[in-house]
Design a protein around this motif. Structure first.
Motif, PDB file in Angstrom:
ATOM      1  N   UNK A 312      27.782  63.178  84.406  1.00 41.77           N
ATOM      2  CA  UNK A 312      26.556  62.550  84.996  1.00 41.77           C
ATOM      3  C   UNK A 312      26.416  61.207  84.625  1.00 41.77           C
ATOM      4  N   UNK A 313      25.819  60.419  85.511  1.00 39.55           N
ATOM      5  CA  UNK A 313      25.609  58.891  85.088  1.00 39.55           C
ATOM      6  C   UNK A 313      24.349  58.645  85.645  1.00 39.55           C
ATOM      7  N   UNK A 314      23.744  57.456  85.182  1.00 40.79           N
ATOM      8  CA  UNK A 314      22.557  57.193  85.597  1.00 40.79           C
ATOM      9  C   UNK A 314      22.887  56.114  86.945  1.00 40.79           C
ATOM     10  N   UNK A 315      21.723  55.321  87.461  1.00 41.06           N
ATOM     11  CA  UNK A 315      21.754  54.502  88.442  1.00 41.06           C
ATOM     12  C   UNK A 315      22.789  53.054  88.165  1.00 41.06           C
ATOM     13  N   UNK A 316      22.787  52.883  86.990  1.00 41.90           N
ATOM     14  CA  UNK A 316      23.363  51.601  86.615  1.00 41.90           C
ATOM     15  C   UNK A 316      25.202  52.013  86.051  1.00 41.90           C
ATOM     16  N   UNK A 317      25.349  53.121  86.250  1.00 51.92           N
ATOM     17  CA  UNK A 317      26.710  53.357  86.088  1.00 51.92           C
ATOM     18  C   UNK A 317      26.745  54.211  84.380  1.00 51.92           C
ATOM     19  N   UNK A 318      25.737  53.940  83.803  1.00 50.90           N
ATOM     20  CA  UNK A 318      25.987  54.339  82.180  1.00 50.90           C
ATOM     21  C   UNK A 318      26.362  56.086  82.177  1.00 50.90           C
ATOM     22  N   UNK A 319      27.266  56.615  81.458  1.00 54.06           N
ATOM     23  CA  UNK A 319      27.248  57.855  81.245  1.00 54.06           C
ATOM     24  C   UNK A 319      26.010  58.535  80.638  1.00 54.06           C
ATOM     25  N   UNK A 320      25.728  59.688  81.158  1.00 56.10           N
ATOM     26  CA  UNK A 320      24.839  60.613  80.521  1.00 56.10           C
ATOM     27  C   UNK A 320      25.533  61.677  79.636  1.00 56.10           C
ATOM     28  N   UNK A 321      25.067  61.737  78.508  1.00 58.50           N
ATOM     29  CA  UNK A 321      26.032  62.766  77.660  1.00 58.50           C
ATOM     30  C   UNK A 321      24.839  63.501  76.728  1.00 58.50           C
ATOM     31  N   UNK A 322      25.418  64.734  76.318  1.00 59.67           N
ATOM     32  CA  UNK A 322      24.488  65.814  75.608  1.00 59.67           C
ATOM     33  C   UNK A 322      23.745  64.938  74.338  1.00 59.67           C
ATOM     34  N   UNK A 323      22.398  65.206  74.127  1.00 60.41           N
ATOM     35  CA  UNK A 323      21.703  64.723  73.059  1.00 60.41           C
ATOM     36  C   UNK A 323      20.429  64.165  73.453  1.00 60.41           C
ATOM     37  N   UNK A 324      19.516  64.128  72.593  1.00 61.75           N
ATOM     38  CA  UNK A 324      18.277  63.402  72.732  1.00 61.75           C
ATOM     39  C   UNK A 324      17.537  64.117  73.755  1.00 61.75           C
ATOM     40  N   UNK A 325      17.037  63.742  74.726  1.00 59.12           N
ATOM     41  CA  UNK A 325      16.272  64.179  75.908  1.00 59.12           C
ATOM     42  C   UNK A 325      17.183  64.685  76.792  1.00 59.12           C
ATOM     43  N   UNK A 326      18.522  64.597  76.820  1.00 58.94           N
ATOM     44  CA  UNK A 326      19.277  65.072  77.871  1.00 58.94           C
ATOM     45  C   UNK A 326      19.836  66.317  77.282  1.00 58.94           C
ATOM     46  N   UNK A 327      20.104  67.445  78.091  1.00 58.98           N
ATOM     47  CA  UNK A 327      20.715  68.676  77.962  1.00 58.98           C
ATOM     48  C   UNK A 327      21.652  69.072  78.984  1.00 58.98           C
ATOM     49  N   UNK A 328      22.922  69.306  78.861  1.00 57.80           N
ATOM     50  CA  UNK A 328      23.928  69.444  79.904  1.00 57.80           C
ATOM     51  C   UNK A 328      24.555  70.760  79.679  1.00 57.80           C
ATOM     52  N   UNK A 329      24.230  71.703  80.633  1.00 59.67           N
ATOM     53  CA  UNK A 329      24.726  73.109  80.546  1.00 59.67           C
ATOM     54  C   UNK A 329      25.321  73.509  81.605  1.00 59.67           C
ATOM     55  N   UNK A 330      26.000  74.896  81.772  1.00 55.32           N
ATOM     56  CA  UNK A 330      26.473  75.569  82.869  1.00 55.32           C
ATOM     57  C   UNK A 330      27.764  74.681  83.091  1.00 55.32           C
ATOM     58  N   UNK A 331      28.597  74.516  82.055  1.00 56.57           N
ATOM     59  CA  UNK A 331      29.740  73.532  82.301  1.00 56.57           C
ATOM     60  C   UNK A 331      29.763  72.538  83.200  1.00 56.57           C
ATOM     61  N   UNK A 332      28.414  71.680  82.809  1.00 55.31           N
ATOM     62  CA  UNK A 332      28.187  70.234  83.409  1.00 55.31           C
ATOM     63  C   UNK A 332      27.625  70.420  84.425  1.00 55.31           C
ATOM     64  N   UNK A 333      27.341  71.462  85.410  1.00 54.13           N
ATOM     65  CA  UNK A 333      26.589  71.496  86.545  1.00 54.13           C
ATOM     66  C   UNK A 333      25.227  71.300  86.599  1.00 54.13           C
ATOM     67  N   UNK A 334      24.459  71.752  85.090  1.00 50.78           N
ATOM     68  CA  UNK A 334      23.069  71.468  85.277  1.00 50.78           C
ATOM     69  C   UNK A 334      22.793  70.179  84.059  1.00 50.78           C
ATOM     70  N   UNK A 335      21.809  69.145  84.596  1.00 57.59           N
ATOM     71  CA  UNK A 335      21.429  68.155  83.687  1.00 57.59           C
ATOM     72  C   UNK A 335      20.000  68.207  83.395  1.00 57.59           C
ATOM     73  N   UNK A 336      19.561  68.533  82.338  1.00 60.57           N
ATOM     74  CA  UNK A 336      18.058  68.544  82.013  1.00 60.57           C
ATOM     75  C   UNK A 336      17.367  67.273  81.302  1.00 60.57           C
ATOM     76  N   UNK A 337      16.329  66.595  81.948  1.00 55.19           N
ATOM     77  CA  UNK A 337      15.828  65.439  81.231  1.00 55.19           C
ATOM     78  C   UNK A 337      14.248  66.099  80.848  1.00 55.19           C
ATOM     79  N   UNK A 338      14.604  66.309  79.466  1.00 55.04           N
ATOM     80  CA  UNK A 338      13.279  66.779  78.991  1.00 55.04           C
ATOM     81  C   UNK A 338      11.932  65.757  78.772  1.00 55.04           C
ATOM     82  N   UNK A 339      10.927  66.245  78.926  1.00 58.64           N
ATOM     83  CA  UNK A 339       9.722  65.484  78.850  1.00 58.64           C
ATOM     84  C   UNK A 339       9.722  64.143  79.578  1.00 58.64           C
TER      85      UNK A 339
END
Length: 587
Positions: A312-339
Motif C-alpha cells: 500500500x502507498x499514499x498519494x505521494x508514493x510513500x509506502x504504508x507499513x504496519x504500525x501506528x494507526x495502520x493495520x495491514x491484514x489478510x496477507x496485505x489485502x486489507x488496510x485499516x486506518x484507525x480513528x
C-alpha cells in the motif's frame, strides 16, 4: 391552615434571601457523549444519568422525544437510573435525560444529556423466540449443523434472498461468489463467514492466501483449484456472524464448478476487486477499511508465494507499513486506518506484485463528519449585573457544506418568534447568544443549541449561573498623607456570594511586588482577630518611614471576579539630621 401560612412564610423568606443562598444550575456528568448501547434479548438494562447542582437536581427521561408511559421502562427521579427489566425490541429507541434544579424562589434550570440509543443486538428479521443455544455440531433448529471453532453459538434460520446460484471457473483463474446484493440490516458488529453445506452439515471455510471475504461478504479466490469445487448436494453458503450475540445466520446457496487444466500456468497480477461506494466514506474518528484483491499465480511450494504480494502507498508514493494507526491484514489485502482524521482524506494505492509483473488500484477515501465543535456551548458563571455570553460555533469537515445556523432553547424550550429581544440577543449567524444584565433571582438557567449538516446533528448544553458581586464592607481612604508616628490604615473587608466565599483570597501588590497568603508588604501588620491591616510608623527609622510611601493595592478575588482597592500613601518631610538622632536613640 396555620401550617400552610407558616410554610408560605418560610418559602417567602427563603425566596427573599437569594443573595445568601448557594445556587448552582445542573450540569450533566453522564452521559455527555452520544452512545449506542447493545444488549441481548431479555437482558436487564440500567443506564445512569447523573448531574451536579445545588439544590440537588431531579431527573426525567424522554423516550424518542416523548414522556415515558410504559410498564416496561421506569426511571428514578432522585437517582436518575433508567431501568428495563427485560429488554425487547418494544423498548428500543433514543433516550435523553433531563436534570432539573429548582431553587427556593421556584425558578428552575434544566440541563439535557447526550442521547443514548438502546438496541437489541440483532439482524432485522431475527426471531428471538426461536434462538437455540448450541455447542459444536448441535443442529440449527433441528435442520442444520454448524462446525465452528466457537464452542458456544446461538443460531436461527437461514436468510434466503434468492434461489441457488451456479458459478464456474478454471483452475488458476480468479473467481468470486457474492454473499447477497441485499444484505439484511443489523444492530451491532458483525463479521462474514463462509460455510460449505453438505446435506444438513455446515463446515466453516477458513480464509487463506487464496481465499478472501470482503466487507460485503463476497468470497474471492485469487485463483481456484479443483478442490474448491462444490456441486450437487454440496454448496457454498455465506453467513453473518453477530459478534455481541454469537448468532450465525446462514445465507444463499451457491455451487462452484471448476474446470481442471492439468497444469496451471504462471500469470501476472490483475486487480479484480477494490473497496468502493459507501465504504469509502467514513466519519472522523471511525476506522476506515480499504481492500484490494489481485488475481495471479506463481508456482511455488510456499502457499503465500503463489499469490501476488500486496503493498500500500499514499498519494505521494510513500509506502504504508504496519504500525501506528495502520493495520495491514489478510496477507496485505486489507488496510485499516484507525480513528481517521481529515488529513486521511486522500487517494490510496494498492499494488499487487509477482515475478510476472505488477498491477495497481486507486481508492479515494472521503472523510466526513457531523458538525465539528469550534466553540462548544459551555456553562459559565457571571457576576450579577454583567452580561453572559454563550457560544455555539461549529464547522463541517474539509470540503463539506457549512452547517446550518444553530437552533437555541432555554431550559429545553425552543426560542420561537416571541422572546425578550432586549434580554436575549443573538449574533447575525446565531452562533452567539448574549443574556443581558443577568440577575441571580431570574436568570440562572440552562441553554441548548442544535446544529446540523448533511451528515448529522450535534447538540450542545450549557448553563448560566449568576452570583452576587464582591462587596466592600470596609475600605480605607484612597489617599493618605502621614507624618512620622501616624498609623496608616490599610484595612479592607469584603463579602461575596456564598458559593465563592470559601474561595475568596486577599493579596497585596506594592512597588510591583505581589504578596500572597499571610505575606504583606514591608512594615504592614495584619491583625487576624480584628481583621485590621495597618502600618504603625512610630517604630520606624526615618529611612524606613520614607520607604513606605507609594500605592498599596489590595486584591480581593475568587475564580469569577477580582476587585482592586488602591491606597496612595504619601510620607511628610523628615527634618535633616533626625535620622541620625533616631539611629543613636535605638542603638
Amino acid at each position: 391552615m396555620a401550617w400552610v401560612v407558616s410554610l408560605f412564610t418560610i418559602l417567602s423568606t427563603l425566596a427573599l434571601s437569594g443573595a445568601d443562598e448557594i445556587r448552582v444550575p445542573p450540569s450533566i456528568v453522564s452521559p455527555v457523549e452520544p452512545q449506542q448501547l447493545l444488549y441481548l434479548q431479555n437482558d436487564r438494562v440500567e443506564v445512569n444519568c447523573s448531574a451536579t447542582g445545588q439544590p440537588a437536581p431531579t431527573y426525567k427521561w424522554l423516550w424518542n422525544g416523548n414522556d415515558i408511559n410504559s410498564d416496561y421502562i421506569t426511571f428514578s427521579a432522585t437517582t436518575g437510573i433508567l431501568t428495563m427489566t427485560s429488554l425487547t425490541t418494544r423498548e428500543e429507541g433514543l433516550f435523553v435525560c433531563y436534570a432539573k434544579t429548582t431553587f427556593s424562589n421556584a425558578m428552575t434550570a434544566t440541563a439535557v444529556s447526550a442521547a443514548v440509543e438502546i438496541r437489541v443486538a440483532r439482524r432485522f428479521g431475527d426471531r428471538y423466540n426461536n434462538w437455540v443455544r448450541s455447542k459444536t455440531e448441535r443442529g440449527i433448529r433441528g435442520k442444520h449443523k454448524i462446525v465452528t471453532r466457537n464452542a458456544q453459538v446461538k443460531s436461527v434460520e437461514d436468510f434466503i434472498k434468492r434461489p441457488l446460484a451456479a458459478y464456474t471457473g478454471t483452475e488458476g483463474n480468479y473467481v468470486t461468489i457474492p454473499c447477497d446484493k441485499d444484505l439484511p440490516k443489523y444492530y451491532g458488529a458483525i463479521t462474514f463467514k463462509l460455510y460449505t453445506a453438505r446435506s444438513t452439515r455446515n463446515e466453516e471455510v477458513l480464509t487463506d492466501e487464496r481465499k478472501f471475504i470482503d466487507q460485503r461478504g463476497n468470497l474471492h479466490f485469487s485463483y481456484v483449484l479443483k478442490s474448491d469445487e462444490r456441486v450437487g448436494n454440496t454448496t457454498y453458503k455465506c453467513a453473518i456472524s453477530s459478534t455481541p450475540t454469537n448468532v450465525i445466520r446462514l445465507g444463499n446457496e451457491n455451487t462452484l464448478t471448476v474446470r481442471s487444466t492439468g497444469h496451471i500456468a504462471n500469470s501476472a497480477p490483475k486487480l479484480q476487486y477494490k473497496t468502493s461506494g459507501s465504504f469509502l466514506t467514513v466519519e472522523i474518528g471511525i476506522n476506515a477499511t480499504l481492500q484490494c484483491v489481485f488475481s495471479g499465480y506463481i508456482a511455488s511450494s510456499i502457499p503465500s508465494e503463489t499469490v501476488p504480494r500486496v503493498t500500500w502507498y499514499d498519494q505521494d508514493g510513500r509506502a504504508i507499513t504496519q504500525g501506528g494507526r495502520y493495520n495491514i491484514t489478510s496477507n496485505g489485502k486489507t488496510l485499516t486506518i484507525m480513528n481517521v482524521t481529515e488529513d486521511d482524506e486522500k487517494i490510496y494505492h494498492c499494488r499487487g506484485t509477482n515475478s510476472m509483473g505488477t498491477a495497481e488500484g486507486n481508492l479515494t477515501l472521503n472523510v466526513t463528519s457531523r458538525p465539528i465543535w469550534v466553540k462548544p456551548l459551555k456553562s459559565t458563571t457571571v457576576v450579577q449585573g454583567k452580561d453572559a455570553v454563550l457560544s455555539c460555533v461549529t464547522r463541517s469537515a474539509k470540503g463539506e457544506l457549512s452547517p446550518s445556523q444553530p437552533k437555541w432553547a432555554l431550559n429545553t424550550d425552543q426560542f420561537g418568534s416571541f422572546y425578550d429581544y432586549n434580554k436575549y440577543q443573538f449574533s447575525a449567524d446565531k452562533t452567539t447568544l448574549t443574556v443581558k444584565s443577568v440577575n441571580k433571582d431570574t436568570d440562572i438557567a440552562c441553554f441548548q443549541c442544535t446544529v446540523a449538516n448533511s451528515v448529522g446533528v450535534v447538540h450542545g448544553d450549557g448553563c448560566v449561573n449568576v452570583i452576587t458581586p464582591i462587596e466592600l464592607k470596609v475600605k480605607p481612604s484612597a489617599e493618605q498623607s502621614v507624618n512620622k508616628g501616624d498609623v496608616v490604615d490599610l484595612t479592607v473587608e469584603a463579602s461575596t456570594d456564598p458559593l465563592y466565599a470559601p474561595n475568596m483570597t486577599y493579596s497585596w501588590i506594592f512597588k510591583n511586588v505581589t504578596y500572597t497568603g499571610d505575606k504583606a508588604p514591608p512594615y504592614v501588620t495584619y491583625d487576624l482577630v480584628n481583621k485590621r491591616a495597618y502600618i504603625n510608623t512610630s517604630g520606624l527609622t526615618d529611612e524606613e518611614f520614607k520607604s513606605i510611601g507609594g500605592i498599596y493595592r489590595r486584591v480581593i478575588s475568587h475564580p469569577v471576579e477580582t476587585v482592586y482597592v488602591d491606597v496612595s500613601v504619601e510620607t511628610e518631610h523628615v527634618p535633616v539630621g533626625r535620622e541620625k538622632h533616631v539611629q543613636w536613640y535605638f542603638a
